[in-house]
Scaffold this active site. Structure first.
Site, PDB file in Angstrom:
ATOM      1  N   CYS A 150       0.829  -1.218   0.000  1.00  0.00           N
ATOM      2  CA  CYS A 150       0.000   0.000   0.000  1.00  0.00           C
ATOM      3  C   CYS A 150       0.863   1.268   0.000  1.00  0.00           C
ATOM      4  O   CYS A 150       1.627   1.492   0.943  1.00  0.00           O
ATOM      5  CB  CYS A 150      -0.932  -0.005   1.209  1.00  0.00           C
ATOM      6  SG  CYS A 150      -1.828   1.551   1.403  1.00  0.00           S
ATOM      7  N   LYS A 208     -10.681  -8.171   5.317  1.00  0.00           N
ATOM      8  CA  LYS A 208     -10.216  -7.604   6.589  1.00  0.00           C
ATOM      9  C   LYS A 208     -10.581  -8.454   7.809  1.00  0.00           C
ATOM     10  O   LYS A 208     -11.657  -9.047   7.836  1.00  0.00           O
ATOM     11  CB  LYS A 208     -10.837  -6.222   6.793  1.00  0.00           C
ATOM     12  CG  LYS A 208     -10.410  -5.211   5.784  1.00  0.00           C
ATOM     13  CD  LYS A 208     -11.062  -3.852   6.032  1.00  0.00           C
ATOM     14  CE  LYS A 208     -10.620  -2.864   4.987  1.00  0.00           C
ATOM     15  NZ  LYS A 208     -11.388  -2.903   3.749  1.00  0.00           N
ATOM     16  N   VAL A 219      -5.474   1.428   5.679  1.00  0.00           N
ATOM     17  CA  VAL A 219      -4.168   1.635   6.300  1.00  0.00           C
ATOM     18  C   VAL A 219      -3.539   2.830   5.584  1.00  0.00           C
ATOM     19  O   VAL A 219      -3.916   3.117   4.449  1.00  0.00           O
ATOM     20  CB  VAL A 219      -3.257   0.386   6.172  1.00  0.00           C
ATOM     21  CG1 VAL A 219      -3.829  -0.760   6.973  1.00  0.00           C
ATOM     22  CG2 VAL A 219      -3.018  -0.004   4.719  1.00  0.00           C
TER      23      VAL A 219
END
Lengths: 234, 234
Positions: free
Chosen positions: A28, A55, A68
């Site tokens: 990410c 998740k 995040v």
């Protein structure tokens, strides 16, 4: 503690007194912003990696946004959003101050950071198959090519702005090698030298991922449960 | 100097040594953020109003984004973007500090500020005729109703967050009275008291515009050259 990405059925690792926790996901770019700042400032922290597509049930209680990065403090407080997390870390830990103290310079850096949408907008379209967005990525890079008037965007050493825009610049190599992005040195001469300089910055070296590993991850991304660990975290 | 909005064919009023200039437009909520901060901190400034729909040729050279607010310093430097302008002003002028010095409180305020898109997104759809967006405005307000746990969003006196979200709250009265927004006190009890408190804050009193004047302005907005002055600036 294992760095393997956690998914449904997992249990939240207990918070430990005095330990700053970062929720992250290895691929990410937003979480990488926080990891770059943590590395650049030598801030001790523990990381808990999250499978964003599937998740853990407990994660939505910790961070209802479900994204995040997110900080989790030992007293239970949390802080989401990559720019807020990064600014908080720079405000709180005085070593190697990254945000300029001069209010005007700080504002101009923020303008450069917010302009990364010129790149990230077409970036995601192109990444997920819209090859017509390629030229828009290059146009976005033109903006940064024009703005770069020193070794780094904030002067002669890496500062906040560099770390906030780097994650997408890092992934251009993958888009070029594996997705056919027409990135070339003639058009973005200053940026190409800048990319080489950035690859030698310790915080960048601590978080960089090879183009081949991005390719492996994104090939798995269409599946129900992408290969978040990709053999690089254990 | 006249406060009348300037359009094509106008000449940029010359900068004056020691004078901070704000480019604004009387009905623009983003520009109002800057005017609220200037008023709350008693910062001396001059205002130059811009016809945003028919801009002066010179304005695009000063601010290529073409938006307001934008600061223009006496040395020729500029700073656009409402949040950057507002933060810069608070950073630079120490009187009545509006942004919390505690990094966590500052970050949490910023999260509340950025969440105003929950209201502004449907706000503009509704304003320009999509009545189906009305319920989404109310849902956005639910978020703020739930977050309000003191007289103001940052504590027992108005701080940065209040001034950054107020401009859209102010315009709800116009949407209710003239556009049929189904806003009512039963659903947003805490917010309604908050609105009344905010209307008594000096900086708000210095910039507030009556619902009837908004109505006059927006009725003229469809025309080629909206009535920016609306009889309230000379």
């Amino acid at each position: 503690m294992s760095l393997k990405h956690l998914g449904p059925g997992s249990v939240m690792p207990p918070l430990q007194k005095g330990k700053l926790r970062l929720y992250s996901m290895v691929f990410c770019p937003y979480a990488q912003r926080a990891r770059l700042v943590l590395a650049a400032k030598n801030i001790p922290f523990e990381v808990v990696n999250i499978k964003l597509k599937v998740k853990p049930e407990w994660y939505l209680k910790v961070n209802p946004l479900g994204q995040v990065p997110c900080l989790h403090f030992d007293d239970g407080r949390t802080l989401p959003e990559s720019l807020l997390v990064s600014e908080y870390l720079d405000d709180t830990y005085p070593e190697n101050k990254l945000i300029p103290t001069d209010p005007y310079k700080k504002a101009i850096q923020r303008l450069l950071i917010d302009s990364v949408t010129k790149v990230t907008g077409p970036f995601y379209k192109f990444l997920f198959g819209d090859s017509a967005a390629g030229p828009d990525i290059l146009n976005g890079l033109d903006y940064y090519e024009q703005k770069l008037d020193n070794d780094y965007f904030g002067g002669d050493k890496p500062t906040f702005v560099d770390y906030m825009i780097w994650p997408w610049f890092e992934r251009l190599e993958y888009l070029k090698q594996y997705k056919g992005l027409d990135l070339n040195e003639n058009r973005h001469q200053k940026l190409f030298s800048y990319f080489e300089r950035m690859k030698k910055v310790p915080a960048v070296k601590a978080t960089i991922i090879p183009a081949a590993t991005f390719d492996k991850f994104f090939k798995s991304y269409a599946s129900e449960e992408p290969d978040y660990d990709c053999g690089i975290v254990q």
